[in-house]
Write a protein that holds these residues in place. Structure first.
Motif, short mmCIF file in Angstrom:
data_model
loop_
_atom_site.label_atom_id
_atom_site.label_comp_id
_atom_site.label_asym_id
_atom_site.label_seq_id
_atom_site.Cartn_x
_atom_site.Cartn_y
_atom_site.Cartn_z
N LEU A 1 -3.52 1.30 -11.70
CA LEU A 1 -2.10 1.19 -11.39
C LEU A 1 -1.87 1.04 -9.89
O LEU A 1 -1.02 0.26 -9.46
CB LEU A 1 -1.37 2.42 -11.91
N VAL A 2 -2.62 1.79 -9.10
CA VAL A 2 -2.46 1.72 -7.65
C VAL A 2 -2.78 0.33 -7.13
O VAL A 2 -2.03 -0.24 -6.31
CB VAL A 2 -3.36 2.78 -6.98
N VAL B 1 0.84 -1.21 0.00
CA VAL B 1 0.00 0.00 0.00
C VAL B 1 0.87 1.25 0.00
O VAL B 1 0.59 2.23 -0.71
CB VAL B 1 -0.95 -0.01 1.21
N LEU B 2 1.94 1.25 0.78
CA LEU B 2 2.84 2.40 0.78
C LEU B 2 3.60 2.52 -0.53
O LEU B 2 3.99 3.63 -0.92
CB LEU B 2 3.82 2.29 1.95
N SER B 3 3.80 1.40 -1.23
CA SER B 3 4.46 1.46 -2.54
C SER B 3 3.60 2.14 -3.58
O SER B 3 4.11 2.57 -4.63
CB SER B 3 4.81 0.05 -3.02
N THR B 4 2.29 2.27 -3.32
CA THR B 4 1.43 2.97 -4.27
C THR B 4 1.79 4.45 -4.37
O THR B 4 1.33 5.12 -5.30
CB THR B 4 -0.04 2.85 -3.86
N GLY B 5 2.59 4.94 -3.42
CA GLY B 5 3.04 6.32 -3.54
C GLY B 5 3.81 6.57 -4.82
O GLY B 5 3.75 7.67 -5.40
N TYR B 6 4.53 5.55 -5.32
CA TYR B 6 5.23 5.69 -6.59
C TYR B 6 4.23 5.91 -7.73
O TYR B 6 4.45 6.76 -8.62
CB TYR B 6 6.07 4.46 -6.88
N ALA B 7 3.13 5.14 -7.71
CA ALA B 7 2.12 5.30 -8.76
C ALA B 7 1.45 6.67 -8.68
O ALA B 7 1.22 7.32 -9.71
CB ALA B 7 1.08 4.18 -8.65
N LEU C 1 2.72 9.39 -7.37
CA LEU C 1 3.69 10.41 -7.77
C LEU C 1 3.86 10.43 -9.28
O LEU C 1 3.92 11.51 -9.90
CB LEU C 1 5.02 10.13 -7.08
N PHE C 2 3.93 9.26 -9.89
CA PHE C 2 4.11 9.17 -11.34
C PHE C 2 2.91 9.79 -12.07
O PHE C 2 3.08 10.61 -12.98
CB PHE C 2 4.29 7.71 -11.74
N MET C 3 1.71 9.40 -11.69
CA MET C 3 0.53 9.92 -12.36
C MET C 3 0.27 11.38 -12.01
O MET C 3 -0.32 12.11 -12.82
CB MET C 3 -0.69 9.07 -11.98
N GLY C 4 0.69 11.81 -10.83
CA GLY C 4 0.50 13.21 -10.47
C GLY C 4 1.49 14.13 -11.14
O GLY C 4 1.14 15.23 -11.59
N GLY D 1 9.56 2.20 -11.70
CA GLY D 1 9.33 3.03 -12.87
C GLY D 1 9.02 2.21 -14.11
O GLY D 1 8.16 2.60 -14.93
N LEU D 2 9.69 1.07 -14.27
CA LEU D 2 9.42 0.19 -15.42
C LEU D 2 8.00 -0.35 -15.36
O LEU D 2 7.29 -0.38 -16.39
CB LEU D 2 10.43 -0.95 -15.43
N VAL D 3 7.56 -0.78 -14.19
CA VAL D 3 6.20 -1.30 -14.04
C VAL D 3 5.17 -0.23 -14.40
O VAL D 3 4.21 -0.48 -15.15
CB VAL D 3 5.98 -1.80 -12.60
N LEU D 4 5.35 0.96 -13.89
CA LEU D 4 4.39 2.04 -14.15
C LEU D 4 4.42 2.46 -15.61
O LEU D 4 3.38 2.80 -16.19
CB LEU D 4 4.70 3.23 -13.25
#
Length: 549
Positions: free
Chosen positions: A362-363, A325-331, A333-336, A481-484
């Motif tokens: 993605l999240v 759940v905390l890793s969703t911050g990458y998603a 941040l990327f989408m934002g 980053g590759l996954v997103l």
């Protein structure tokens, strides 16, 4: 009389511990010129930037502009807070590597604590060396006063010593509280994870209300930390009574505060080493992984029982320690940072709805599909002998789908109705977001299973006092980053087809806009399904070929 000889001996032995820990640190991480060249480049760039700012400030003041007391006081306060935080991090890392069982059999706790404090001070002063040189040289050139190099170096060294003592003491105090009170760690981590939200809201309110920060900078200018500015620039200006008092006050502050913080470091370290801790790893909230769940009762035996077990295990793990759940911050941040500016530039209600649906997909995929080796690290031998690759990957996809699909539907459907988006478009957008949940999860699982087991190491994590296993270095961020990027590329036709600049140009050729949007959404949906099937196959193959050695 009997205690006088012990004070120098404690200091000498503490200095030996400091040197020993410094040698260990160099062997573990190397020096910036050998083990961390990127860090050295960053320090040199920072020193150059700070030196230019210092030169510009000295040149302007020499030219007759007023001296910015409040602004410099704010800058010194921010720098001091950073030094305290950095000292706290150094304390945490080195304290974890100390061996108290062996160390306390040779020296008392007071000596070991002084050695720790000496190491933290040396680490911080070493980190500040290059930026200090840049500031000192820039200021000297700006004021045309070579002696300011010495005074600035002295001022920053004094501030670093005070910050190191405060950071070490505060970190050990926080650790002691976390050891004695189980929930203290939880609330601390909650503050660290979400503490930035009030700061962002406050900054937005300040900008919206056009409030002046002059009173705030005035407060920082009146704090004792601003005295370090007077010490740094002593001799540049004609010495006034207030400037001299502030300069002497710096040494008085150090003479009073550093011994107090050193004593606090000793007390807290002794209590941590000599007292048993309260553990936060209990059996509260334990559930069987083999009992029949809600999803299993609804779907029945069409899905293997092992797949349900893997899914139920991941749900339970996220409930206890929300690593994914905390890793969703990458998603987010990327989408934002990348997606939202592009969507705002394109405009249109439909493309904005696609943006929300894709972000939620993605999240959900990142939350339950990322880092499968790290989350299952301790149970990998049992895992590889208990389930097949298709069952394991299917369990993670089931987890993301069961959580993500209702989330996408609950958010996107009402927005589509309120935004007057067509029924067909809204349904397809919901289906696209729902398809991206297993798509992203399969890609994340595929990428995660490509990491070898030896790349993982125990690291501390939020909301638990048990270390988790994670991949060290910047490689983990690149994998996220590759996954997103793959997930976003799968949904790219939907963004292009629903963007007004594109759909209006094609509509000018005689093709209805609704047909363009529906076609692009169907294309993105088909691409997401194809990516899911491909990534799932690769992930299953990597699971079968994974080596524990």
């Amino acid at each position: 009389m009997t205690r006088l000889p012990r004070i120098p001996r404690d200091l000498r032995q503490g200095a030996k511990i400091t040197r020993a820990e410094w040698t260990r640190h160099r062997r573990e991480f190397g020096t910036p010129s050998t083990g961390q060249p990127v860090f050295l480049v960053v320090l040199l760039g920072l020193a150059a930037g700070l030196g230019w700012l210092a030169y510009s400030l000295g040149r302007d003041i020499t030219a007759g502009q007023p001296f910015p007391d409040d602004l410099l006081g704010l800058a010194v306060s921010v720098a001091f807070v950073w030094m305290v935080w950095r000292s706290s991090k150094y304390t945490h890392v080195r304290f974890e590597r100390l061996n108290p069982d062996l160390l306390l059999t040779t020296v008392p706790a007071r000596t070991a604590a002084l050695g720790l404090l000496g190491f933290v001070s040396a680490r911080l002063l070493t980190t500040l060396a290059v930026p200090t040189l840049g500031i000192a040289v820039g200021t000297a050139l700006g004021f045309r006063s070579p002696t300011v190099v010495l005074t600035i170096t002295l001022a920053l060294a004094c501030m670093g010593m005070l910050a190191a003592a405060l950071g070490t003491t505060s970190r050990l105090a926080a650790r002691l509280v976390a050891l004695r009170f189980v929930r203290a760690r939880y609330y601390r981590d909650l503050l660290v994870v979400f503490g930035w939200v009030p700061l962002v809201i406050g900054a937005m309110l300040l900008q919206e209300l056009s409030l002046s920060i002059a009173p705030l900078t005035g407060v920082f200018g009146a704090l004792p930390l601003a005295w370090f500015v007077d010490l740094a620039l002593v001799g540049v200006f004609d010495g006034t009574g207030e400037s001299v008092r502030h300069t002497l006050g710096v040494f008085g502050l150090l003479a009073a505060a550093v011994p107090v913080f050193a004593a606090g470091t000793t007390v807290f370290a002794r209590r941590i080493w000599e007292r048993d801790s309260a553990s936060s790893t209990g059996t509260r909230g334990s559930h069987s992984l083999l009992e029949t769940g809600v999803v299993e009762r609804i779907v029945g035996e069409r899905i293997p029982r092992a797949t349900y077990t893997v899914a139920r295990e991941r749900w339970l793990m996220e409930r206890r320690v929300p690593r994914g759940v905390l890793s969703t911050g990458y998603a987010l941040l990327f989408m934002g940072a990348v997606g939202f500016p592009l969507v705002a530039l394109a405009g249109g209600t439909t493309v904005l709805l696609v943006y929300f649906s894709v972000t939620l997909g993605l999240v959900a995929g990142v939350a339950f599909g990322s880092d499968p080796v790290g989350t299952e690290y301790r149970a990998l031998p049992m895992l590889f002998t208990s389930v097949t690759g298709r069952q394991f990957v299917g369990g993670l996809l089931l987890t993301a789908t069961v959580v993500g699909v209702p989330l996408v539907a609950l958010v996107v459907l009402p927005l589509g109705i309120v935004g007057s988006v067509g029924v067909a478009q809204t349904v397809l957008i919901v289906l696209l977001g729902s398809a991206l949940c297993p798509c992203t999860a399969s890609v994340a699982t595929m990428v995660g299973l490509g990491v070898e087991r030896v790349e993982y190491a125990p690291v501390p994590f939020f909301f638990t006092d048990t270390p988790i296993y994670g991949e060290l270095g910047a490689t983990a961020f690149l994998r996220h980053g590759l996954v997103l990027a793959i997930g976003a590329l799968a949904s790219l036709p939907a963004f292009v087809g629903t963007a007004p600049p594109v759909s209006e140009r094609i509509a000018a050729l005689g093709v209805p806009s609704a047909v363009i949007q529906v076609g692009s959404l169907l294309l993105a949906l088909s691409l997401a399904v194809a990516v899911t099937r491909t990534a799932t196959g690769i992930a299953v193959q990597r699971f079968r070929e994974y080596q524990l050695g």
